[in-house]
Design a protein around this motif. Structure first.
Motif, PDB file in Angstrom:
ATOM      1  N   THR A 166      -1.762  -4.526   1.246  1.00 43.73           N
ATOM      2  CA  THR A 166      -2.127  -3.123   1.338  1.00 43.73           C
ATOM      3  C   THR A 166      -1.781  -2.413   0.039  1.00 43.73           C
ATOM      4  OG1 THR A 166       0.020  -2.569   2.326  1.00 43.73           O
ATOM      5  CG2 THR A 166      -1.821  -3.014   3.831  1.00 43.73           C
ATOM      6  N   LYS A 206      -1.321   1.596  -1.349  1.00 41.42           N
ATOM      7  CA  LYS A 206      -1.228   2.978  -0.893  1.00 41.42           C
ATOM      8  C   LYS A 206      -0.972   3.908  -2.071  1.00 41.42           C
ATOM      9  CE  LYS A 206       0.585   1.688   3.675  1.00 41.42           C
ATOM     10  NZ  LYS A 206       1.694   1.841   4.635  1.00 41.42           N
ATOM     11  N   TYR A 229      -0.472   8.261  -3.027  1.00 40.07           N
ATOM     12  CA  TYR A 229      -0.261   9.614  -2.536  1.00 40.07           C
ATOM     13  C   TYR A 229      -0.633  10.578  -3.659  1.00 40.07           C
ATOM     14  CZ  TYR A 229       2.299   7.056   0.996  1.00 40.07           C
ATOM     15  OH  TYR A 229       2.634   6.174   1.995  1.00 40.07           O
ATOM     16  N   PRO A 269     -10.107   4.310   4.252  1.00 39.73           N
ATOM     17  CA  PRO A 269      -9.637   3.134   3.501  1.00 39.73           C
ATOM     18  C   PRO A 269     -10.800   2.333   2.934  1.00 39.73           C
ATOM     19  CG  PRO A 269      -8.409   3.363   5.538  1.00 39.73           C
ATOM     20  CD  PRO A 269      -9.525   4.368   5.610  1.00 39.73           C
ATOM     21  N   THR A 300      -5.534   2.667   0.741  1.00 36.71           N
ATOM     22  CA  THR A 300      -5.476   3.928   1.482  1.00 36.71           C
ATOM     23  C   THR A 300      -4.937   5.029   0.579  1.00 36.71           C
ATOM     24  OG1 THR A 300      -5.020   2.715   3.528  1.00 36.71           O
ATOM     25  CG2 THR A 300      -4.565   5.073   3.531  1.00 36.71           C
ATOM     26  N   THR A 338      -3.642   8.986   0.539  1.00 43.30           N
ATOM     27  CA  THR A 338      -3.169  10.109   1.342  1.00 43.30           C
ATOM     28  C   THR A 338      -2.950  11.311   0.440  1.00 43.30           C
ATOM     29  OG1 THR A 338      -2.039   8.594   2.866  1.00 43.30           O
ATOM     30  CG2 THR A 338      -1.362  10.910   2.915  1.00 43.30           C
TER      31      THR A 338
END
Length: 468
Positions: free
Chosen positions: A142, A144, A146, A181, A198, A200
């Motif tokens: 994964t 990620k 931000y 995603p 992903t 955010t």
């Protein structure tokens, strides 16, 4: 006299020519055998066929990503007619390191380099718009990131670093909509991996990592390692530059803690040196002071421990900065031959900073590194003693600075301390020990991480304590 020398030289030259013709006559043929070929025509290890490159005299055997290479059998070997080789068909080789094949034919030989290459399919770096670096979990596959709420995530351009010889889909540098995603697939011969990316967006961060560059991607390796850890492990956290703080582009209304981990190769020695080098941070000191005085907490590590003296945490005395500082360059970092530690001060064993640490032989020591780790020993501490005069005793240090000592070095120097929250102001935890290190530019053979995990544990403890 010159004429005689000239005649003698001509005679000697004539004799040399005659001797040369004599040596090359049919009666004196050389015994050297120079007509043989020394080619590797094919080779296989454990039935994995190697690719022979005659132009570079190299042979690469491609293997699955997790294939063991310590004992590989030569299952095929064909070389030029009449030639011999130092490696034999059926021989078992340790291919953890490259091998040299010497092919000999008569008096001629050629050396060929044989090595293995695992079909690795990994994404190793992922950055959006050349600014926002993502955190990668290789186990879970994964990725990620931000990002501030103001960034348009429907048109983000990722720059991706991935395994050599691999291909990736979608391609690096191609804009994508990350509202949902996005799956990236990496292929490399027999290896294939899919990563779910992903994004955010955060309007009001709960925690902030600050630094000088506009992009966290431009942080130095030490600081970047710390920043990426925070973004991956502290919920609702963001990176922001000091310029962002100055321009109030980050909403700090719900931010409970700001972390500044400040690394400089060679160190930041003393008040004046800090003023000269930390210009970006000090340009934002009014914003940082307002944040602190309104109850915001600060986690300050390495040379950032100078900051409290500039935002009123030590009673507006700027000259209460650490008085004993040094450090090495990252690419010349010192090798740890054994774990490096600092000592827990007094009865502070129960302080939240030290909870759940991995302990060693001495329960009063904080173990921070492991043997084989390279450390810059970047230190911003307070020397204690009558020889320097600033702080004659630990009690004198606490009285002058208003701080509480949490940890000391082997000579008693203050290396970890706290300015407790009071009178509506936020709390501050400082770690200036040279043992507190996030990045090793290389690791020695056989390195195993054990105690270095305490850096992450202490950091999470400090942030959790300050966010309460």
């Amino acid at each position: 006299m010159k004429t005689i020398y000239k005649l003698l030289s001509m005679c000697l030259l004539s004799c040399g020519i005659v001797l040369a013709f004599t040596a090359c006559s049919d009666d004196n043929t050389s015994d050297l055998q120079l007509n043989g070929n020394c080619w590797v025509e094919s080779i296989a290890l454990d039935n994995f066929v190697g690719t022979v490159d005659a132009s570079t005299r190299s042979i690469v055997v491609r293997l699955p990503e997790e294939y063991e290479t310590g004992a590989m059998k030569v299952t095929d070997l064909k070389i030029s007619d009449g030639a011999s080789c130092n490696i034999q068909l059926g021989e078992t080789l340790n291919m953890d390191a490259a091998k040299v094949l010497r092919v000999l034919n008569g008096d001629v030989f050629l050396d060929w380099t044989l090595y293995v290459l695992h079909d690795e399919a990994r994404i190793t770096h992922f950055v959006f718009n050349d600014i926002y670096a993502a955190t990668i979990d290789q186990e879970a596959k994964t990725i990620k990131a931000y990002l501030p709420k103001t960034v348009d995530i429907t048109n983000l351009v990722p720059t991706i670093t991935y395994s050599q010889n691999a291909t990736i889909t979608p391609a690096s540098g191609v804009a994508q909509d990350f509202t949902n995603p996005v799956v990236y697939t990496v292929k490399n011969n027999s290896a294939e991996a899919t990563y779910t990316v992903t994004v955010t967006t955060i309007d009001k961060p709960s925690a902030l990592f600050v630094g000088s560059p506009q992009s966290m991607n431009d942080l130095d390796p030490e600081t970047k390692a710390a920043c990426l850890w925070m973004l991956g492990n502290v919920p609702n956290s963001l990176y922001a530059s000091f310029a962002d703080l100055q321009s109030n582009t980050v909403d700090l209304s719900e931010c409970k803690v700001i972390w500044w981990h400040y690394h400089v190769d060679g160190g930041v020695d003393g008040h004046d040196n800090f003023v000269a080098k930390a210009t970006d941070a000090l340009a934002a000191k009014n914003q940082l002071r307002a944040y602190y005085e309104n109850g915001g907490a600060l986690f300050l590590t390495r040379y950032a421990t100078n900051l409290p003296s500039f935002i009123g945490a030590t009673g507006d005395d700027e000259w209460t900065t650490p008085n004993n500082c040094w450090g090495q360059d990252e690419d010349k970092a010192e090798l740890c031959n054994s774990p490096w530690t600092f000592r827990i001060y007094g009865n502070q064993n129960s302080h939240p900073l030290y909870q759940n640490l991995i302990t060693g032989d001495n329960a009063n020591e904080v173990y921070c590194t492991d043997a084989g780790y390279h450390i810059t020993n970047s230190t911003a501490q307070y020397h204690i003693g009558t020889d320097w005069g600033d702080y004659k005793t630990h009690a004198a240090w606490e009285t002058r600075t208003g701080g509480t000592i949490l940890g000391v070095g082997g000579d008693g120097a203050v290396v970890a301390w706290e300015y407790p929250a009071k009178s509506g102001k936020g709390g501050i935890i400082c770690i200036g020990s040279g043992c507190y290190d996030w990045y090793s530019y290389t690791y020695e053979a056989g390195y195993t991480e054990k105690y270095h995990k305490n850096i992450e544990i202490m950091t999470k403890n400090a942030i959790n304590h300050l966010m309460k």
